[in-house]
Scaffold this motif. Structure first.
Motif, PDB file in Angstrom:
ATOM      1  N   LEU A 446     -16.173   3.014  -9.358  1.00  0.00           N
ATOM      2  CA  LEU A 446     -16.324   2.019 -10.426  1.00  0.00           C
ATOM      3  C   LEU A 446     -15.143   1.060 -10.516  1.00  0.00           C
ATOM      4  O   LEU A 446     -15.128   0.193 -11.395  1.00  0.00           O
ATOM      5  N   LEU A 447     -14.147   1.221  -9.647  1.00  0.00           N
ATOM      6  CA  LEU A 447     -12.936   0.392  -9.741  1.00  0.00           C
ATOM      7  C   LEU A 447     -13.231  -1.098  -9.786  1.00  0.00           C
ATOM      8  O   LEU A 447     -12.742  -1.826 -10.656  1.00  0.00           O
ATOM      9  N   PHE A 448     -14.037  -1.563  -8.859  1.00  0.00           N
ATOM     10  CA  PHE A 448     -14.264  -3.010  -8.743  1.00  0.00           C
ATOM     11  C   PHE A 448     -15.137  -3.532  -9.880  1.00  0.00           C
ATOM     12  O   PHE A 448     -14.948  -4.656 -10.346  1.00  0.00           O
ATOM     13  N   ALA A 449     -16.060  -2.721 -10.342  1.00  0.00           N
ATOM     14  CA  ALA A 449     -16.870  -3.112 -11.496  1.00  0.00           C
ATOM     15  C   ALA A 449     -16.005  -3.217 -12.743  1.00  0.00           C
ATOM     16  O   ALA A 449     -16.160  -4.142 -13.558  1.00  0.00           O
ATOM     17  N   GLN A 450     -15.065  -2.278 -12.904  1.00  0.00           N
ATOM     18  CA  GLN A 450     -14.191  -2.290 -14.084  1.00  0.00           C
ATOM     19  C   GLN A 450     -13.235  -3.469 -14.063  1.00  0.00           C
ATOM     20  O   GLN A 450     -12.986  -4.106 -15.097  1.00  0.00           O
ATOM     21  N   VAL A 451     -12.702  -3.789 -12.886  1.00  0.00           N
ATOM     22  CA  VAL A 451     -11.835  -4.972 -12.769  1.00  0.00           C
ATOM     23  C   VAL A 451     -12.635  -6.232 -13.083  1.00  0.00           C
ATOM     24  O   VAL A 451     -12.178  -7.108 -13.823  1.00  0.00           O
ATOM     25  N   GLY A 452     -13.827  -6.343 -12.515  1.00  0.00           N
ATOM     26  CA  GLY A 452     -14.668  -7.514 -12.769  1.00  0.00           C
ATOM     27  C   GLY A 452     -14.976  -7.701 -14.240  1.00  0.00           C
ATOM     28  O   GLY A 452     -14.965  -8.823 -14.757  1.00  0.00           O
ATOM     29  N   GLU A 453     -15.227  -6.606 -14.940  1.00  0.00           N
ATOM     30  CA  GLU A 453     -15.508  -6.691 -16.373  1.00  0.00           C
ATOM     31  C   GLU A 453     -14.305  -7.222 -17.132  1.00  0.00           C
ATOM     32  O   GLU A 453     -14.436  -8.083 -18.017  1.00  0.00           O
ATOM     33  N   LYS A 454     -13.113  -6.739 -16.777  1.00  0.00           N
ATOM     34  CA  LYS A 454     -11.886  -7.191 -17.453  1.00  0.00           C
ATOM     35  C   LYS A 454     -11.552  -8.650 -17.153  1.00  0.00           C
ATOM     36  O   LYS A 454     -10.905  -9.337 -17.953  1.00  0.00           O
ATOM     37  N   LEU A 455     -12.006  -9.137 -15.999  1.00  0.00           N
ATOM     38  CA  LEU A 455     -11.721 -10.522 -15.603  1.00  0.00           C
ATOM     39  C   LEU A 455     -12.724 -11.512 -16.175  1.00  0.00           C
ATOM     40  O   LEU A 455     -12.654 -12.701 -15.871  1.00  0.00           O
ATOM     41  N   GLY A 456     -13.649 -11.033 -16.972  1.00  0.00           N
ATOM     42  CA  GLY A 456     -14.631 -11.945 -17.560  1.00  0.00           C
ATOM     43  C   GLY A 456     -15.994 -11.833 -16.919  1.00  0.00           C
ATOM     44  O   GLY A 456     -16.627 -12.855 -16.619  1.00  0.00           O
ATOM     45  N   LEU A 457     -16.418 -10.589 -16.665  1.00  0.00           N
ATOM     46  CA  LEU A 457     -17.745 -10.299 -16.104  1.00  0.00           C
ATOM     47  C   LEU A 457     -17.938 -10.882 -14.704  1.00  0.00           C
ATOM     48  O   LEU A 457     -19.008 -11.378 -14.350  1.00  0.00           O
TER      49      LEU A 457
END
Length: 490
Positions: A446-457
Protein backbone atom coordinates in the motif's frame (compact mmCIF):
# COMPACT_ATOMS: atom_id res chain seq x y z
CA UNK A 1 -8.13 3.41 -8.68
CA UNK A 2 -8.02 -0.15 -7.33
CA UNK A 3 -11.26 -2.08 -7.67
CA UNK A 4 -13.26 -2.52 -4.47
CA UNK A 5 -16.05 -5.06 -4.60
CA UNK A 6 -19.29 -4.49 -2.74
CA UNK A 7 -19.10 -8.10 -1.56
CA UNK A 8 -17.53 -8.10 1.89
CA UNK A 9 -14.31 -10.04 2.46
CA UNK A 10 -16.00 -11.92 5.29
CA UNK A 11 -18.49 -13.40 2.78
CA UNK A 12 -15.71 -14.36 0.35
CA UNK A 13 -13.72 -16.06 3.13
CA UNK A 14 -16.83 -17.79 4.47
CA UNK A 15 -17.65 -19.22 1.03
CA UNK A 16 -14.06 -20.36 0.50
CA UNK A 17 -14.20 -22.21 3.82
CA UNK A 18 -17.60 -23.67 3.02
CA UNK A 19 -16.33 -25.07 -0.29
CA UNK A 20 -13.17 -26.37 1.38
CA UNK A 21 -15.18 -28.19 4.06
CA UNK A 22 -17.74 -29.48 1.48
CA UNK A 23 -20.44 -27.92 3.65
CA UNK A 24 -23.22 -28.32 1.08
CA UNK A 25 -26.13 -30.67 0.54
CA UNK A 26 -25.11 -30.94 -3.13
CA UNK A 27 -21.86 -29.63 -4.61
CA UNK A 28 -19.36 -30.48 -7.34
CA UNK A 29 -15.92 -30.03 -5.73
CA UNK A 30 -13.78 -31.60 -8.44
CA UNK A 31 -13.69 -33.22 -11.85
CA UNK A 32 -10.85 -34.66 -13.90
CA UNK A 33 -10.79 -34.64 -17.70
CA UNK A 34 -9.14 -38.00 -18.31
CA UNK A 35 -9.53 -37.85 -22.06
CA UNK A 36 -11.74 -35.14 -23.50
CA UNK A 37 -10.99 -33.08 -26.57
CA UNK A 38 -7.43 -31.80 -26.00
CA UNK A 39 -7.29 -32.51 -22.25
CA UNK A 40 -5.44 -35.50 -20.79
CA UNK A 41 -5.64 -36.16 -17.04
CA UNK A 42 -6.47 -32.54 -16.24
CA UNK A 43 -8.01 -31.90 -12.78
CA UNK A 44 -10.32 -28.94 -12.14
CA UNK A 45 -11.32 -28.10 -8.57
CA UNK A 46 -14.18 -25.78 -7.67
CA UNK A 47 -12.77 -24.15 -4.55
CA UNK A 48 -15.28 -21.31 -4.52
CA UNK A 49 -19.00 -21.66 -5.29
CA UNK A 50 -18.77 -19.14 -8.15
CA UNK A 51 -16.13 -20.18 -10.69
CA UNK A 52 -14.98 -18.32 -13.81
CA UNK A 53 -13.50 -20.16 -16.81
CA UNK A 54 -11.38 -17.96 -19.07
CA UNK A 55 -9.39 -18.72 -22.18
CA UNK A 56 -9.07 -18.08 -25.91
CA UNK A 57 -11.70 -19.25 -28.37
CA UNK A 58 -11.41 -23.02 -28.59
CA UNK A 59 -9.44 -23.10 -25.34
CA UNK A 60 -11.78 -25.50 -23.55
CA UNK A 61 -14.04 -23.26 -21.45
CA UNK A 62 -17.26 -24.84 -22.71
CA UNK A 63 -15.68 -28.29 -22.41
CA UNK A 64 -15.29 -27.81 -18.65
CA UNK A 65 -18.71 -26.17 -18.37
CA UNK A 66 -20.34 -29.11 -20.12
CA UNK A 67 -18.32 -31.67 -18.17
CA UNK A 68 -19.60 -30.10 -14.95
CA UNK A 69 -23.19 -30.40 -16.17
CA UNK A 70 -23.49 -33.89 -17.64
CA UNK A 71 -22.96 -35.76 -14.38
CA UNK A 72 -26.45 -34.54 -13.46
CA UNK A 73 -29.57 -36.22 -14.78
CA UNK A 74 -31.22 -33.01 -16.00
CA UNK A 75 -28.46 -32.37 -18.58
CA UNK A 76 -28.30 -34.75 -21.58
CA UNK A 77 -24.67 -35.09 -22.77
CA UNK A 78 -25.68 -34.10 -26.31
CA UNK A 79 -26.40 -30.59 -25.00
CA UNK A 80 -22.62 -30.03 -24.79
CA UNK A 81 -21.08 -33.07 -26.51
CA UNK A 82 -23.25 -34.07 -29.46
CA UNK A 83 -21.88 -36.64 -31.92
CA UNK A 84 -22.28 -35.96 -35.62
CA UNK A 85 -22.03 -39.33 -37.31
CA UNK A 86 -18.63 -40.31 -38.66
CA UNK A 87 -17.37 -36.73 -38.34
CA UNK A 88 -16.86 -37.10 -34.59
CA UNK A 89 -15.01 -40.42 -34.51
CA UNK A 90 -12.49 -38.85 -32.08
CA UNK A 91 -15.05 -38.95 -29.27
CA UNK A 92 -14.41 -42.64 -28.64
CA UNK A 93 -12.99 -43.27 -25.14
CA UNK A 94 -13.69 -39.78 -23.81
CA UNK A 95 -13.85 -39.94 -20.03
CA UNK A 96 -14.54 -37.63 -17.08
CA UNK A 97 -14.13 -38.56 -13.42
CA UNK A 98 -16.00 -36.76 -10.65
CA UNK A 99 -15.91 -36.20 -6.93
CA UNK A 100 -19.45 -35.19 -5.94
CA UNK A 101 -21.01 -34.09 -2.66
CA UNK A 102 -24.54 -35.44 -2.24
CA UNK A 103 -25.64 -35.59 1.39
CA UNK A 104 -28.94 -37.30 0.52
CA UNK A 105 -27.22 -40.40 -0.86
CA UNK A 106 -23.91 -40.22 0.99
CA UNK A 107 -24.11 -38.17 4.21
CA UNK A 108 -20.46 -38.52 5.17
CA UNK A 109 -18.24 -39.30 2.19
CA UNK A 110 -17.90 -37.87 -1.31
CA UNK A 111 -19.41 -39.85 -4.16
CA UNK A 112 -17.19 -40.97 -7.06
CA UNK A 113 -18.72 -41.03 -10.53
CA UNK A 114 -17.58 -41.40 -14.15
CA UNK A 115 -19.05 -40.28 -17.46
CA UNK A 116 -17.55 -41.85 -20.57
CA UNK A 117 -18.24 -42.15 -24.28
CA UNK A 118 -17.81 -45.74 -25.41
CA UNK A 119 -19.48 -47.90 -28.06
CA UNK A 120 -20.93 -44.80 -29.74
CA UNK A 121 -22.86 -43.59 -26.69
CA UNK A 122 -22.45 -41.82 -23.38
CA UNK A 123 -22.38 -43.95 -20.26
CA UNK A 124 -22.90 -42.26 -16.91
CA UNK A 125 -24.32 -42.94 -13.49
CA UNK A 126 -26.05 -39.57 -13.40
CA UNK A 127 -27.07 -37.90 -10.15
CA UNK A 128 -30.05 -35.80 -9.15
CA UNK A 129 -29.60 -32.04 -8.85
CA UNK A 130 -31.42 -28.96 -10.13
CA UNK A 131 -29.40 -27.53 -13.03
CA UNK A 132 -29.93 -24.17 -14.75
CA UNK A 133 -28.19 -23.64 -18.10
CA UNK A 134 -27.96 -20.23 -19.75
CA UNK A 135 -26.38 -20.48 -23.20
CA UNK A 136 -25.38 -17.67 -25.55
CA UNK A 137 -28.79 -17.87 -27.22
CA UNK A 138 -30.27 -16.05 -24.20
CA UNK A 139 -29.09 -12.75 -25.71
CA UNK A 140 -30.93 -13.24 -29.03
CA UNK A 141 -33.31 -10.25 -29.33
CA UNK A 142 -37.03 -10.97 -28.89
CA UNK A 143 -37.69 -9.89 -32.48
CA UNK A 144 -35.46 -12.76 -33.72
CA UNK A 145 -36.97 -15.50 -31.56
CA UNK A 146 -39.46 -17.62 -33.52
CA UNK A 147 -41.36 -18.71 -30.42
CA UNK A 148 -42.29 -15.07 -29.77
CA UNK A 149 -43.61 -14.29 -33.27
CA UNK A 150 -47.22 -14.81 -32.14
CA UNK A 151 -46.68 -11.94 -29.68
CA UNK A 152 -46.33 -9.47 -32.57
CA UNK A 153 -49.94 -9.94 -33.65
CA UNK A 154 -52.02 -6.81 -33.47
CA UNK A 155 -54.58 -8.35 -31.13
CA UNK A 156 -52.12 -10.28 -28.95
CA UNK A 157 -53.19 -10.43 -25.32
CA UNK A 158 -52.95 -12.96 -22.49
CA UNK A 159 -55.36 -13.51 -19.60
CA UNK A 160 -54.44 -11.89 -16.28
CA UNK A 161 -54.07 -15.37 -14.81
CA UNK A 162 -50.94 -15.88 -16.94
CA UNK A 163 -49.36 -12.54 -15.96
CA UNK A 164 -46.95 -12.56 -13.01
CA UNK A 165 -44.85 -9.86 -11.40
CA UNK A 166 -41.17 -10.38 -10.71
CA UNK A 167 -40.51 -11.69 -7.22
CA UNK A 168 -39.34 -9.10 -4.73
CA UNK A 169 -35.89 -10.70 -4.40
CA UNK A 170 -35.50 -10.92 -8.20
CA UNK A 171 -36.65 -7.34 -8.79
CA UNK A 172 -34.22 -6.02 -6.16
CA UNK A 173 -31.26 -7.92 -7.63
CA UNK A 174 -32.15 -7.08 -11.25
CA UNK A 175 -32.55 -3.39 -10.43
CA UNK A 176 -29.09 -3.30 -8.90
CA UNK A 177 -27.43 -5.08 -11.83
CA UNK A 178 -29.15 -2.98 -14.52
CA UNK A 179 -29.13 0.28 -12.56
CA UNK A 180 -32.84 0.86 -13.10
CA UNK A 181 -36.10 0.19 -11.26
CA UNK A 182 -37.78 -2.99 -12.55
CA UNK A 183 -40.40 -3.34 -9.84
CA UNK A 184 -43.15 -2.77 -12.44
CA UNK A 185 -41.85 -5.40 -14.88
CA UNK A 186 -43.90 -8.55 -15.53
CA UNK A 187 -43.74 -11.95 -17.23
CA UNK A 188 -46.48 -13.09 -19.61
CA UNK A 189 -46.96 -16.80 -20.29
CA UNK A 190 -47.91 -16.61 -23.95
CA UNK A 191 -49.80 -19.93 -24.06
CA UNK A 192 -51.22 -22.24 -21.44
CA UNK A 193 -49.45 -25.30 -22.82
CA UNK A 194 -46.09 -23.64 -23.62
CA UNK A 195 -43.27 -22.79 -21.24
CA UNK A 196 -42.51 -19.57 -23.14
CA UNK A 197 -42.75 -16.10 -21.65
CA UNK A 198 -42.63 -12.54 -22.87
CA UNK A 199 -41.36 -9.79 -20.59
CA UNK A 200 -42.91 -6.37 -20.23
CA UNK A 201 -41.43 -3.25 -18.70
CA UNK A 202 -42.76 0.04 -17.41
CA UNK A 203 -41.41 3.57 -17.89
CA UNK A 204 -41.18 6.22 -15.18
CA UNK A 205 -44.32 7.73 -16.73
CA UNK A 206 -46.10 4.40 -16.06
CA UNK A 207 -46.25 3.39 -19.75
CA UNK A 208 -45.96 -0.35 -20.37
CA UNK A 209 -43.76 -1.73 -23.16
CA UNK A 210 -42.91 -5.24 -24.33
CA UNK A 211 -39.65 -7.18 -24.50
CA UNK A 212 -39.44 -6.30 -28.20
CA UNK A 213 -38.15 -2.93 -26.99
CA UNK A 214 -35.66 -4.30 -24.43
CA UNK A 215 -31.93 -4.50 -24.90
CA UNK A 216 -30.70 -8.09 -25.34
CA UNK A 217 -28.54 -7.85 -22.21
CA UNK A 218 -31.49 -6.49 -20.23
CA UNK A 219 -33.69 -9.47 -21.13
CA UNK A 220 -30.85 -11.87 -20.35
CA UNK A 221 -30.27 -10.49 -16.85
CA UNK A 222 -33.98 -10.48 -15.99
CA UNK A 223 -34.48 -14.07 -17.10
CA UNK A 224 -31.31 -15.39 -15.44
CA UNK A 225 -31.87 -13.74 -12.08
CA UNK A 226 -35.59 -14.61 -12.05
CA UNK A 227 -34.76 -18.28 -12.67
CA UNK A 228 -32.01 -18.36 -10.04
CA UNK A 229 -34.25 -16.76 -7.43
CA UNK A 230 -36.98 -19.28 -8.23
CA UNK A 231 -34.58 -22.22 -7.96
CA UNK A 232 -34.23 -24.27 -4.80
CA UNK A 233 -31.15 -24.51 -2.60
CA UNK A 234 -28.05 -26.34 -3.84
CA UNK A 235 -28.83 -25.87 -7.54
CA UNK A 236 -25.94 -25.59 -10.02
CA UNK A 237 -25.98 -22.76 -12.57
CA UNK A 238 -24.01 -22.92 -15.86
CA UNK A 239 -23.60 -19.69 -17.85
CA UNK A 240 -21.93 -19.23 -21.23
CA UNK A 241 -20.14 -15.89 -21.80
CA UNK A 242 -21.63 -14.06 -18.85
CA UNK A 243 -20.74 -10.63 -20.21
CA UNK A 244 -22.75 -10.98 -23.46
CA UNK A 245 -24.83 -7.86 -24.06
CA UNK A 246 -23.76 -6.23 -20.79
CA UNK A 247 -21.93 -3.03 -19.91
CA UNK A 248 -18.74 -3.75 -17.88
CA UNK A 249 -20.32 -2.28 -14.74
CA UNK A 250 -23.38 -4.51 -15.15
CA UNK A 251 -21.08 -7.50 -15.62
CA UNK A 252 -19.38 -6.78 -12.29
CA UNK A 253 -22.72 -6.36 -10.55
CA UNK A 254 -24.02 -9.61 -12.03
CA UNK A 255 -21.03 -11.56 -10.68
CA UNK A 256 -21.50 -9.88 -7.30
CA UNK A 257 -25.15 -10.99 -7.40
CA UNK A 258 -24.06 -14.57 -8.12
CA UNK A 259 -21.77 -14.51 -5.08
CA UNK A 260 -24.67 -13.21 -2.99
CA UNK A 261 -26.93 -15.96 -4.36
CA UNK A 262 -24.27 -18.56 -3.52
CA UNK A 263 -24.23 -17.21 0.02
CA UNK A 264 -28.04 -17.03 0.45
CA UNK A 265 -29.24 -20.03 -1.56
CA UNK A 266 -26.18 -22.33 -1.52
CA UNK A 267 -26.15 -22.40 -5.32
CA UNK A 268 -23.01 -23.28 -7.25
CA UNK A 269 -22.23 -21.22 -10.37
CA UNK A 270 -19.78 -21.90 -13.18
CA UNK A 271 -19.48 -19.40 -16.03
CA UNK A 272 -17.27 -18.76 -19.04
CA UNK A 273 -16.04 -15.29 -19.92
CA UNK A 274 -13.67 -13.15 -21.97
CA UNK A 275 -14.17 -10.22 -19.59
CA UNK A 276 -11.66 -8.93 -17.05
CA UNK A 277 -14.52 -7.16 -15.27
CA UNK A 278 -16.22 -10.49 -14.56
CA UNK A 279 -13.14 -11.62 -12.62
CA UNK A 280 -12.81 -8.56 -10.38
CA UNK A 281 -15.15 -9.59 -7.53
CA UNK A 282 -13.75 -13.15 -7.39
CA UNK A 283 -10.88 -14.55 -5.29
CA UNK A 284 -7.91 -16.10 -7.09
CA UNK A 285 -9.07 -19.67 -6.43
CA UNK A 286 -12.32 -18.97 -8.28
CA UNK A 287 -10.64 -18.51 -11.68
CA UNK A 288 -9.38 -21.16 -14.11
CA UNK A 289 -7.54 -20.36 -17.35
CA UNK A 290 -7.99 -22.88 -20.17
CA UNK A 291 -5.41 -23.25 -22.94
CA UNK A 292 -6.87 -26.09 -25.10
CA UNK A 293 -4.82 -28.81 -23.36
CA UNK A 294 -4.02 -27.44 -19.89
CA UNK A 295 -5.88 -25.67 -17.09
CA UNK A 296 -4.31 -23.20 -14.66
CA UNK A 297 -5.94 -21.98 -11.46
CA UNK A 298 -5.54 -18.33 -10.51
CA UNK A 299 -6.69 -14.89 -11.53
CA UNK A 300 -4.93 -13.20 -14.44
CA UNK A 301 -5.57 -10.54 -17.02
CA UNK A 302 -7.58 -12.03 -19.88
CA UNK A 303 -5.22 -10.31 -22.34
CA UNK A 304 -2.36 -12.39 -20.92
CA UNK A 305 -3.92 -15.51 -22.44
CA UNK A 306 -2.57 -14.41 -25.81
CA UNK A 307 0.93 -14.74 -24.41
CA UNK A 308 0.25 -18.07 -22.72
CA UNK A 309 -1.04 -19.62 -25.93
CA UNK A 310 1.53 -17.99 -28.21
CA UNK A 311 -0.93 -15.65 -29.95
CA UNK A 312 1.42 -12.67 -29.83
CA UNK A 313 3.59 -10.61 -32.17
CA UNK A 314 6.70 -10.05 -30.08
CA UNK A 315 10.15 -11.54 -29.57
CA UNK A 316 9.74 -12.67 -25.97
CA UNK A 317 7.28 -12.87 -23.09
CA UNK A 318 7.98 -12.10 -19.44
CA UNK A 319 5.69 -13.50 -16.74
CA UNK A 320 5.66 -11.76 -13.36
CA UNK A 321 3.65 -12.09 -10.15
CA UNK A 322 1.61 -8.90 -10.15
CA UNK A 323 0.99 -5.44 -11.59
CA UNK A 324 3.81 -3.80 -9.61
CA UNK A 325 6.40 -6.28 -10.89
CA UNK A 326 5.17 -5.46 -14.41
CA UNK A 327 5.80 -1.74 -13.82
CA UNK A 328 9.26 -2.51 -12.44
CA UNK A 329 10.34 -4.76 -15.33
CA UNK A 330 9.01 -2.30 -17.94
CA UNK A 331 10.99 0.50 -16.27
CA UNK A 332 14.13 -1.63 -16.56
CA UNK A 333 13.46 -2.29 -20.23
CA UNK A 334 13.07 1.43 -20.97
CA UNK A 335 16.49 2.13 -19.42
CA UNK A 336 18.39 -0.47 -21.37
CA UNK A 337 19.72 -0.91 -24.89
CA UNK A 338 17.10 -3.53 -25.78
CA UNK A 339 14.01 -2.49 -27.74
CA UNK A 340 11.27 -2.48 -25.09
CA UNK A 341 8.56 -3.21 -27.66
CA UNK A 342 10.20 -6.59 -28.36
CA UNK A 343 8.97 -7.84 -24.97
CA UNK A 344 5.51 -8.29 -23.49
CA UNK A 345 5.25 -8.33 -19.69
CA UNK A 346 2.25 -10.12 -18.19
CA UNK A 347 1.22 -10.11 -14.50
CA UNK A 348 -0.17 -13.44 -13.30
CA UNK A 349 -1.63 -12.61 -9.86
CA UNK A 350 0.61 -15.05 -7.99
CA UNK A 351 4.09 -16.55 -8.06
CA UNK A 352 2.91 -20.12 -8.54
CA UNK A 353 0.77 -19.15 -11.51
CA UNK A 354 3.62 -17.13 -13.06
CA UNK A 355 6.04 -20.06 -12.79
CA UNK A 356 3.48 -22.57 -14.10
CA UNK A 357 2.54 -20.38 -17.06
CA UNK A 358 6.21 -19.86 -17.94
CA UNK A 359 6.88 -23.60 -17.81
CA UNK A 360 3.83 -24.41 -19.95
CA UNK A 361 4.72 -21.69 -22.46
CA UNK A 362 8.30 -22.87 -22.97
CA UNK A 363 7.40 -26.58 -23.15
CA UNK A 364 4.60 -26.12 -25.67
CA UNK A 365 6.11 -27.08 -29.07
CA UNK A 366 3.49 -25.05 -30.94
CA UNK A 367 4.70 -21.80 -29.32
CA UNK A 368 7.81 -20.35 -30.95
CA UNK A 369 8.19 -17.24 -28.79
CA UNK A 370 10.34 -17.90 -25.66
CA UNK A 371 9.43 -16.68 -22.20
CA UNK A 372 11.03 -15.83 -18.86
CA UNK A 373 9.64 -15.50 -15.38
CA UNK A 374 10.60 -13.06 -12.61
CA UNK A 375 9.38 -13.92 -9.11
CA UNK A 376 9.39 -11.59 -6.11
CA UNK A 377 12.15 -11.72 -3.50
CA UNK A 378 9.80 -13.25 -0.92
CA UNK A 379 8.40 -15.91 -3.27
CA UNK A 380 8.50 -19.52 -2.10
CA UNK A 381 9.06 -20.60 -5.69
CA UNK A 382 12.61 -21.51 -6.66
CA UNK A 383 14.90 -19.82 -9.15
CA UNK A 384 15.71 -22.10 -12.05
CA UNK A 385 18.04 -20.87 -14.75
CA UNK A 386 17.26 -23.84 -16.99
CA UNK A 387 13.53 -22.96 -16.89
CA UNK A 388 14.37 -19.23 -17.01
CA UNK A 389 12.90 -18.38 -13.63
CA UNK A 390 14.73 -15.50 -11.91
CA UNK A 391 14.25 -13.66 -8.62
CA UNK A 392 13.80 -9.92 -8.18
CA UNK A 393 15.97 -8.31 -5.47
CA UNK A 394 14.67 -7.41 -2.01
CA UNK A 395 12.25 -9.21 0.30
CA UNK A 396 9.31 -7.04 -0.72
CA UNK A 397 9.44 -5.43 -4.19
CA UNK A 398 7.49 -2.31 -3.19
CA UNK A 399 9.53 -1.74 -0.01
CA UNK A 400 12.81 -2.41 -1.84
CA UNK A 401 12.15 0.14 -4.58
CA UNK A 402 10.77 2.69 -2.12
CA UNK A 403 13.71 2.43 0.30
CA UNK A 404 16.32 2.47 -2.46
CA UNK A 405 14.87 5.68 -3.86
CA UNK A 406 14.61 7.31 -0.45
CA UNK A 407 18.32 6.59 0.17
CA UNK A 408 19.14 8.57 -2.98
CA UNK A 409 16.65 11.39 -2.40
CA UNK A 410 19.35 14.06 -2.51
CA UNK A 411 20.18 12.95 -6.05
CA UNK A 412 16.78 12.09 -7.48
CA UNK A 413 14.26 13.78 -5.18
CA UNK A 414 13.45 16.67 -7.50
CA UNK A 415 12.86 14.42 -10.51
CA UNK A 416 10.88 11.99 -8.40
CA UNK A 417 8.62 14.79 -7.16
CA UNK A 418 7.98 15.99 -10.72
CA UNK A 419 7.14 12.50 -12.00
CA UNK A 420 4.63 12.27 -9.15
CA UNK A 421 2.94 15.41 -10.57
CA UNK A 422 4.41 17.76 -7.93
CA UNK A 423 6.53 20.91 -8.32
CA UNK A 424 10.32 20.51 -8.40
CA UNK A 425 10.75 23.09 -5.67
CA UNK A 426 8.38 21.15 -3.40
CA UNK A 427 10.61 18.09 -3.28
CA UNK A 428 11.46 18.58 0.43
CA UNK A 429 7.76 18.59 1.29
CA UNK A 430 7.28 15.48 -0.85
CA UNK A 431 10.23 13.81 0.89
CA UNK A 432 8.69 14.49 4.30
CA UNK A 433 5.40 12.93 3.16
CA UNK A 434 7.20 9.85 1.83
CA UNK A 435 9.19 9.34 5.02
CA UNK A 436 6.09 9.76 7.19
CA UNK A 437 4.21 7.20 5.11
CA UNK A 438 7.11 4.73 5.32
CA UNK A 439 7.19 5.10 9.11
CA UNK A 440 3.48 4.48 9.58
CA UNK A 441 3.00 1.87 6.86
CA UNK A 442 2.15 -1.71 7.87
CA UNK A 443 1.65 -3.22 4.40
CA UNK A 444 4.34 -2.44 1.78
CA UNK A 445 1.83 -3.20 -1.01
CA UNK A 446 0.00 0.00 0.00
CA UNK A 447 3.04 2.32 0.09
CA UNK A 448 2.44 3.98 -3.26
CA UNK A 449 -1.31 4.31 -2.74
CA UNK A 450 -0.71 5.96 0.65
CA UNK A 451 1.84 8.40 -0.79
CA UNK A 452 -0.52 9.25 -3.65
CA UNK A 453 -3.34 9.96 -1.21
CA UNK A 454 -1.14 12.33 0.82
CA UNK A 455 -0.03 14.13 -2.35
CA UNK A 456 -3.59 15.00 -3.30
CA UNK A 457 -5.11 11.76 -4.63
CA UNK A 458 -2.38 11.03 -7.17
CA UNK A 459 -3.11 7.51 -8.55
CA UNK A 460 -1.08 4.73 -6.94
CA UNK A 461 0.05 3.54 -10.39
CA UNK A 462 1.48 6.99 -11.17
CA UNK A 463 3.47 6.99 -7.92
CA UNK A 464 4.69 3.42 -8.49
CA UNK A 465 5.78 4.25 -12.06
CA UNK A 466 7.64 7.33 -10.79
CA UNK A 467 9.59 5.37 -8.18
CA UNK A 468 10.40 2.50 -10.55
CA UNK A 469 11.55 4.85 -13.31
CA UNK A 470 13.86 6.77 -10.97
CA UNK A 471 15.18 3.56 -9.43
CA UNK A 472 16.03 2.17 -12.88
CA UNK A 473 17.75 5.37 -13.99
CA UNK A 474 19.85 5.57 -10.80
CA UNK A 475 20.91 1.90 -10.71
CA UNK A 476 22.56 1.22 -14.08
CA UNK A 477 24.63 -1.72 -12.79
CA UNK A 478 21.62 -3.66 -11.47
CA UNK A 479 19.69 -2.82 -14.63
CA UNK A 480 22.58 -4.18 -16.72
CA UNK A 481 22.42 -7.49 -14.80
CA UNK A 482 18.71 -7.79 -15.57
CA UNK A 483 19.25 -7.01 -19.22
CA UNK A 484 21.89 -9.72 -19.47
CA UNK A 485 19.20 -12.28 -18.63
CA UNK A 486 16.93 -10.78 -21.29
CA UNK A 487 19.39 -10.41 -24.12
CA UNK A 488 19.37 -14.09 -24.92
CA UNK A 489 15.61 -13.90 -25.51
CA UNK A 490 15.43 -10.81 -27.74
Amino acid sequence: MAFKSEVRDTIINSLLEKARERNYGKYLPRLTLRNLRGFKDEPISFDFPVTALIGPNGGGKTTVLGAAGIIYRDIPPRMFFAKSGKYDAGMQDWSIEYEVTDRENSPKAAVQRTASFKSLKWNRDAMSREVLVFGVSRTVPASERKELLRCTARKFVVPDSRVTALSESAATAISRVLGKDVSGFRQLKIAQNLDVTLLTGRTKADVEYSEFHFGAGESSVIRMISAIEAAGENAIVLIEEIENGLHPVATIRLVEYLIDAANRKKVQVIFTTHSNEALLPLPDKAVWAMTSDKAFQGKLDVKSLRAITGQIETDSVIFVEDAFAKIWIESILRCGDLPADHFEVHPMAGDGTAVAMNRYHNKNPSIKVPSLCFIDGDSKQHENEQEKVYRLPGESPEAYIFDQCMEKWSEIGGKLAVTMLQKFEDNEKVEEICRTVRTTNHDPHLLFAQVGEKLGLVPAQTVAQAFCAQWAQSNPQIVAEFLTKLKGES
